[in-house]
Design a protein around this motif. Structure first.
Motif, PDB file in Angstrom:
ATOM      1  N   VAL A  22      34.936  29.188 113.583  1.00 35.99           N
ATOM      2  CA  VAL A  22      33.978  28.427 112.770  1.00 35.99           C
ATOM      3  C   VAL A  22      32.547  28.797 113.153  1.00 35.99           C
ATOM      4  CG1 VAL A  22      33.061  26.098 112.359  1.00 35.99           C
ATOM      5  CG2 VAL A  22      35.531  26.507 112.274  1.00 35.99           C
ATOM      6  N   VAL A  26      29.470  30.525 110.932  1.00 33.19           N
ATOM      7  CA  VAL A  26      28.145  29.889 110.809  1.00 33.19           C
ATOM      8  C   VAL A  26      27.058  30.842 111.303  1.00 33.19           C
ATOM      9  CG1 VAL A  26      26.697  28.015 111.717  1.00 33.19           C
ATOM     10  CG2 VAL A  26      29.013  27.529 110.885  1.00 33.19           C
ATOM     11  N   LEU A  31      25.155  27.357 107.930  1.00 31.49           N
ATOM     12  CA  LEU A  31      25.977  26.181 107.676  1.00 31.49           C
ATOM     13  C   LEU A  31      26.116  25.940 106.183  1.00 31.49           C
ATOM     14  CD1 LEU A  31      24.555  23.759 110.365  1.00 31.49           C
ATOM     15  CD2 LEU A  31      26.958  24.387 110.119  1.00 31.49           C
ATOM     16  N   GLU A  34      26.991  20.290 103.571  1.00 29.26           N
ATOM     17  CA  GLU A  34      26.540  19.231 104.475  1.00 29.26           C
ATOM     18  C   GLU A  34      27.133  19.359 105.885  1.00 29.26           C
ATOM     19  OE1 GLU A  34      24.238  16.830 103.667  1.00 29.26           O
ATOM     20  OE2 GLU A  34      24.029  18.054 101.853  1.00 29.26           O
ATOM     21  N   HIS A  35      27.814  20.477 106.161  1.00 30.66           N
ATOM     22  CA  HIS A  35      28.431  20.649 107.476  1.00 30.66           C
ATOM     23  C   HIS A  35      27.387  20.609 108.587  1.00 30.66           C
ATOM     24  CE1 HIS A  35      32.559  21.654 106.251  1.00 30.66           C
ATOM     25  NE2 HIS A  35      31.995  22.220 105.198  1.00 30.66           N
ATOM     26  N   HIS A  36      27.749  19.983 109.681  1.00 31.34           N
ATOM     27  CA  HIS A  36      26.969  19.998 110.916  1.00 31.34           C
ATOM     28  C   HIS A  36      27.918  19.607 112.044  1.00 31.34           C
ATOM     29  CE1 HIS A  36      26.625  15.894 109.359  1.00 31.34           C
ATOM     30  NE2 HIS A  36      26.363  15.486 110.584  1.00 31.34           N
ATOM     31  N   PHE A  37      27.534  19.937 113.268  1.00 32.66           N
ATOM     32  CA  PHE A  37      28.448  19.757 114.383  1.00 32.66           C
ATOM     33  C   PHE A  37      27.807  18.976 115.517  1.00 32.66           C
ATOM     34  CE2 PHE A  37      29.190  24.248 112.863  1.00 32.66           C
ATOM     35  CZ  PHE A  37      30.203  23.920 111.989  1.00 32.66           C
ATOM     36  N   GLN A  67      22.575  21.624 113.322  1.00 31.85           N
ATOM     37  CA  GLN A  67      22.403  21.212 111.938  1.00 31.85           C
ATOM     38  C   GLN A  67      21.183  21.860 111.311  1.00 31.85           C
ATOM     39  OE1 GLN A  67      22.136  16.946 111.382  1.00 31.85           O
ATOM     40  NE2 GLN A  67      22.549  17.099 109.205  1.00 31.85           N
ATOM     41  N   ASP A 105      32.784  17.628 113.272  1.00 30.00           N
ATOM     42  CA  ASP A 105      32.061  17.900 112.029  1.00 30.00           C
ATOM     43  C   ASP A 105      32.220  16.660 111.160  1.00 30.00           C
ATOM     44  OD1 ASP A 105      31.051  18.640 109.566  1.00 30.00           O
ATOM     45  OD2 ASP A 105      32.054  20.583 109.512  1.00 30.00           O
ATOM     46  N   SER A 107      30.857  15.710 108.504  1.00 35.76           N
ATOM     47  CA  SER A 107      30.770  15.877 107.049  1.00 35.76           C
ATOM     48  C   SER A 107      32.141  15.970 106.393  1.00 35.76           C
ATOM     49  CB  SER A 107      29.936  17.112 106.702  1.00 35.76           C
ATOM     50  OG  SER A 107      30.641  18.294 107.024  1.00 35.76           O
ATOM     51  N   VAL A 108      33.133  16.393 107.152  1.00 34.47           N
ATOM     52  CA  VAL A 108      34.497  16.496 106.615  1.00 34.47           C
ATOM     53  C   VAL A 108      35.497  15.703 107.455  1.00 34.47           C
ATOM     54  CG1 VAL A 108      34.140  18.697 105.441  1.00 34.47           C
ATOM     55  CG2 VAL A 108      34.864  18.687 107.834  1.00 34.47           C
TER      56      VAL A 108
END
Length: 171
Positions: A22, A26, A31, A34-37, A67, A105, A107-108
């Motif tokens: 992943v 990235v 990214l 809306e993905h962020h970790f 992000q 993550d 966002s999901v």
């Protein structure tokens, strides 16, 4: 040859391989959506490299948010390097996969938690149910992000966010 199959360590390697894949994507494409970790890691790991002032502030563990602004994300076989902005001070970090305690993550609604035992043997990794991590409270604890005035052709840069996930861990 051992008398048993070490499924715990095999699971750890597989889940860390997923994180590596992943982060590699990235690093190459940025990214998506809306993905962020949220990545929490053990700062005591001997292979972690970070500024002394960050280590002084986070002597046991640190959570970074990948992000809005990050640079130099490079993923290797054993870990990743990234530069984040801490109060207008870009700081490089080198984080081995073995130091990662959680990878989320929101966002999901995906998360991984790597448990360790007191004797330093790794426990079984677990896929975290996002409901267990009360993300509304977590995001409310994230400090306000300050954006710098930028030229019209550049996206605004925001400070890196450091949060503690201790209050969200299972007892």
């Amino acid at each position: 040859m051992s008398d048993s199959i070490d499924y715990g360590n095999k699971m750890h390697r597989a889940m860390r391989g997923l994180i590596a894949e992943v982060l590699t994507e990235v690093g190459e494409r940025g990214l998506p959506g809306e993905h962020h970790f949220f990545v929490t890691f053990d700062t005591q790991n001997p292979d972690v490299e970070m500024a002394d002032w960050l280590f002084d502030r986070y002597p046991e563990e640190m959570t970074i948010v990948i992000q809005h602004w990050f640079d130099g994300l490079v993923v290797g076989e054993d870990g990743f390097q990234i530069t984040l902005n801490f109060g207008d001070s870009p700081e490089p970090l080198s984080i081995p996969f073995s130091a990662i305690r959680t990878f989320v993550d929101p966002s999901v609604e995906f998360g991984l938690r790597f448990e360790t035992q007191d004797d330093q043997d790794e426990g079984d990794p677990e896929i975290v149910e996002i409901a267990e991590l009360d993300l509304d409270t977590l995001e409310a604890e994230v400090p306000d992000v300050k954006s710098e005035p930028e030229k019209d052709d550049e996206p605004p840069q925001k400070e890196a966010e450091v949060v503690s996930l201790d209050s969200f861990r299972k007892p």
